[in-house]
Design an enzyme around this catalytic site. Structure first.
Site, PDB file in Angstrom:
ATOM      1  N   ASP A   1      -6.306  11.291   4.465  1.00  0.00           N
ATOM      2  CA  ASP A   1      -5.310  10.320   4.908  1.00  0.00           C
ATOM      3  C   ASP A   1      -3.986  11.046   5.108  1.00  0.00           C
ATOM      4  OD1 ASP A   1      -4.104   7.646   5.235  1.00  0.00           O
ATOM      5  OD2 ASP A   1      -5.841   6.970   4.076  1.00  0.00           O
TER       6      ASP A   1
ATOM      7  N   ASP B   1      -1.884   7.087   8.847  1.00  0.00           N
ATOM      8  CA  ASP B   1      -1.343   5.809   8.403  1.00  0.00           C
ATOM      9  C   ASP B   1      -0.210   5.322   9.308  1.00  0.00           C
ATOM     10  OD1 ASP B   1      -1.403   3.939   6.078  1.00  0.00           O
ATOM     11  OD2 ASP B   1       0.690   4.559   5.861  1.00  0.00           O
TER      12      ASP B   1
ATOM     13  N   GLU C   1      -4.046   4.675  12.569  1.00  0.00           N
ATOM     14  CA  GLU C   1      -3.934   3.249  12.231  1.00  0.00           C
ATOM     15  C   GLU C   1      -2.695   2.733  12.948  1.00  0.00           C
ATOM     16  OE1 GLU C   1      -3.216   0.270   8.450  1.00  0.00           O
ATOM     17  OE2 GLU C   1      -2.037   2.081   8.745  1.00  0.00           O
TER      18      GLU C   1
ATOM     19  N   HIS D   1      -9.438  -0.744   2.861  1.00  0.00           N
ATOM     20  CA  HIS D   1      -8.776  -1.046   1.580  1.00  0.00           C
ATOM     21  C   HIS D   1      -7.677  -2.105   1.724  1.00  0.00           C
ATOM     22  CE1 HIS D   1      -6.395   1.719   3.804  1.00  0.00           C
ATOM     23  NE2 HIS D   1      -5.354   1.464   3.029  1.00  0.00           N
ATOM     24  N   ASP D   2      -7.374  -2.535   2.929  1.00  0.00           N
ATOM     25  CA  ASP D   2      -6.332  -3.555   3.149  1.00  0.00           C
ATOM     26  C   ASP D   2      -6.914  -4.917   3.528  1.00  0.00           C
ATOM     27  OD1 ASP D   2      -4.279  -1.651   2.806  1.00  0.00           O
ATOM     28  OD2 ASP D   2      -4.294  -1.136   4.932  1.00  0.00           O
TER      29      ASP D   2
HETATM   30  C1  GLC Z   1      -1.191   1.224   5.788  1.00  0.00           C
HETATM   31  C2  GLC Z   1      -2.121   1.392   4.621  1.00  0.00           C
HETATM   32  C3  GLC Z   1      -1.699   0.459   3.539  1.00  0.00           C
HETATM   33  C4  GLC Z   1      -0.292   0.828   3.108  1.00  0.00           C
HETATM   34  C5  GLC Z   1       0.657   0.853   4.293  1.00  0.00           C
HETATM   35  C6  GLC Z   1       1.916   1.575   3.953  1.00  0.00           C
HETATM   36  O1  GLC Z   1      -1.277  -0.017   6.375  1.00  0.00           O
HETATM   37  O2  GLC Z   1      -3.438   1.209   5.041  1.00  0.00           O
HETATM   38  O3  GLC Z   1      -2.574   0.471   2.450  1.00  0.00           O
HETATM   39  O4  GLC Z   1       0.175  -0.099   2.174  1.00  0.00           O
HETATM   40  O5  GLC Z   1       0.106   1.523   5.405  1.00  0.00           O
HETATM   41  O6  GLC Z   1       1.644   2.950   3.799  1.00  0.00           O
END
Ligand code: GLC
Length: 571
Positions: free
Chosen positions: A112, A212, A266, A338-339
């Site tokens: 990540d 991320d 992402e 995980h979200d």
């Molecule tokens: C992304 C991650 C999440 C995190 C956010 C801030 O969306 O997947 O878990 O809280 O970024 O880093």
């Protein structure tokens, strides 16, 4: 008929094959996967011990959520040192052992990359707030002028995106938690430091990055106020900001292009059009995660709400992304991470039709072209958990929302908001992995950091290892992707776009001269009632049928009880 060279040629020539297109990725959330030392927190040696479970599924790549040093306010998405391993998870030597063991099993490891922000504990921030000339411009600072913060931008987790720092006597920007200050990507030194860090990890022989919130790096000059009615105030000034493609092009040129790796971004609010810029043929990345199908069960735009979802809309999104990236780009396919809440609890029925839902939803994600991502426990059909009170939640986002809702005086008790916060909380994805029916589901010998889902005695790896389990079904689907190129390189075609209850589609692989090489048919009834379907000709022309109908009831049918999905090899 004699075979001409063209007719015998394989529809996917070797030079068009790409390992990351042919891969299935398995996501491991280290905190919740396996605890080796009894402190209740998952760790890297725990992952190593359980690696065969992952390898046995037949997946090709592991994406590991952040394991870097961090105060864990946002479970590792708040990094205080990019080049060391968080002490609760183990040591760098443990991590190196993990990488070696992953490679030994012919899998790859994707790390990540969290570079929109760091933790406030990062040395860069500590020096920046003290005005160290080398670092003063590493974050986005604004002097306090007049009342309140410099603009109206909001944090994704709620409240202002600005916090006041007493040491520097200025505001800093944080698009997430106040402990996650945004890096100033306009500063070339920041970019160089990040690029160096990426190369440092790549030199350790990792196989890629999941990036991320990577489309938020560039903020509009002048940081203008955002539309106050927007769901995320300010987003139009930092989502796909003015210099984002330059930053990523530089990252690609200086770092990524030197390695044979998988890169997936992402990207909040991603559209098909922008996906092509980021991850088309000439784009800096291989693929990107969009969120459109994860918002189907919102009530309107509001994230903290639960609404009805409908299947034609899901199919419309699926079609739009397949068609839109068919000639330029590549899809990243996922239900969970995980979200996200557990998909069986969202788009299935975990009570009445657990197995049926889990196999149905698994089929939908694993039988289309793109790279599928499976989140830990999804292969068991893990479900949302039961949250009794505010204290049982751990997620920084859910806790804040619960507090705000309760303070708003529209709600009296947690019970009042449990349907929304309990359903939507990211904690649902983060309950410990369910290994067996022993205490704490075999996750830990200590007290787990987050409660174990109470259904662990029924839903666990040990129970799923044999026979006709959801896990075995996932394994078969993953195997099929290796056996048949149509699932990876074929063309997706939706046979019943408007059907309310049924998803029916083909994946077809053609030779260059247009002859069909392989055709896969999926016929999936998403409802708990009969949905008649007449597909007899298509069935005849397919090599495989994936369906939760009985093979013989495909055709107009009057009675249909939900089945689990199955694979039928057609003659
Ligand atoms: C992304 C991650 C999440 C995190 C956010 C801030 O969306 O997947 O878990 O809280 O970024 O880093």
């Amino acid at each position: 008929m004699t075979d001409t060279p063209q007719q015998t040629s394989h529809p996917v020539p070797p030079d068009e094959r790409t390992w990351w297109k042919e891969s299935v990725v398995y996501q491991i959330y280290p905190r919740s996967f396996a605890d080796s030392d009894g402190d209740g927190i998952g760790d890297i040696p725990g992952i190593i011990e359980r690696l065969d479970h992952v390898a046995d599924l037949g997946v090709d790549v592991i994406w590991l959520n952040p394991v870097y040093e961090s105060p864990q306010r946002d479970n590792g998405y708040d990094i205080s040192d990019y080049r060391s391993i968080h002490h609760e998870y183990g040591t760098m030597a443990d991590w190196e052992e993990l990488l070696a063991q992953v490679h030994e099993r012919d899998m790859r490891l994707v790390m990540d990359l969290v570079v929109n922000h760091t933790s406030v504990d990062h040395e860069w921030f500590q020096r920046s707030r003290r005005g160290d000339p080398e670092y003063e411009d590493y974050y986005i600072w604004r002097e306090a002028e007049g009342e309140g913060p410099p603009n109206n931008w909001e944090s994704f987790f709620g409240g202002s995106a600005w916090s006041y720092d007493e040491v520097r006597e200025a505001y800093y920007l944080h698009l997430y938690d106040e402990s996650q200050p945004d890096l100033n990507w306009r500063n070339p030194a920041v970019r160089q430091d990040i690029f160096d860090t990426m190369a440092w990890w790549l030199e350790k022989d990792i196989d890629g990055f999941r990036m991320d919130v990577i489309n938020l790096l560039s903020k509009a000059p002048g940081l203008p106020d955002g539309d106050p009615d927007s769901e995320w105030v300010g987003a139009e000034h930092f989502v796909d900001g003015p210099r984002i493609l330059d930053y990523l092009a530089a990252m690609d040129e200086q770092v990524l292009s030197n390695y044979d790796i998988l890169t997936v971004g992402e990207m909040p609010r991603l559209t098909v059009e922008t996906a092509r810029e980021y991850a088309g043929e000439d784009g800096p990345l291989d693929m990107a995660f969009h969120f459109q199908h994860t918002k189907l069960d919102y009530d309107g735009d509001e994230r903290w709400s639960v609404g009805d979802w409908d299947l034609p809309e899901l199919k419309e999104i699926t079609r739009r992304w397949h068609d839109g990236l068919a000639d330029d780009g590549w899809n990243a396919l996922y239900w969970e991470n995980h979200d996200q809440p557990r998909v069986v609890s969202r788009y299935g029925d975990p009570e009445e039709y657990h197995r049926e839902s889990a196999t149905l939803l698994g089929t939908y994600i694993l039988t289309r072209s793109g790279t599928p991502y499976v989140y830990q426990g999804q292969e068991l059909g893990m479900t949302n958990a039961q949250w009794e009170d505010r204290e049982s939640l751990a997620d920084v986002d859910a806790r804040r929302t619960a507090r705000e809702l309760l303070d708003s005086e529209q709600h009296d008790s947690f019970e009042d908001i449990a349907d929304i916060v309990g359903y939507r909380s990211r904690d649902n994805a983060r309950t410990p992995m369910q290994w067996d029916d022993s205490e704490h589901a075999g996750f830990t010998e200590g007290d787990p950091w987050l409660q174990v889902n109470s259904n662990y005695e029924q839903i666990n790896v040990a129970a799923a290892r044999e026979g006709d389990s959801v896990r075995e079904y996932y394994r078969s689907l993953i195997d099929l992707r290796t056996e048949y190129d149509a699932f990876v390189y074929g063309t997706y075609s939706d046979l019943h776009p408007d059907h309310e209850r049924l998803a029916a589609y083909t994946q077809t692989l053609e030779h260059p001269d247009g002859r069909v090489s392989e055709r896969m048919l999926s016929v999936l009834n998403f409802s708990d009632t009969t949905a008649s379907v007449d597909l007899s000709t298509t069935v005849e022309n397919a090599d495989l049928l994936l369906s939760n109908y009985d093979r013989d009831t495909i055709g107009p049918t009057s009675d249909h009880e939900p089945y689990e999905a199955r694979i039928y090899r057609l003659e």
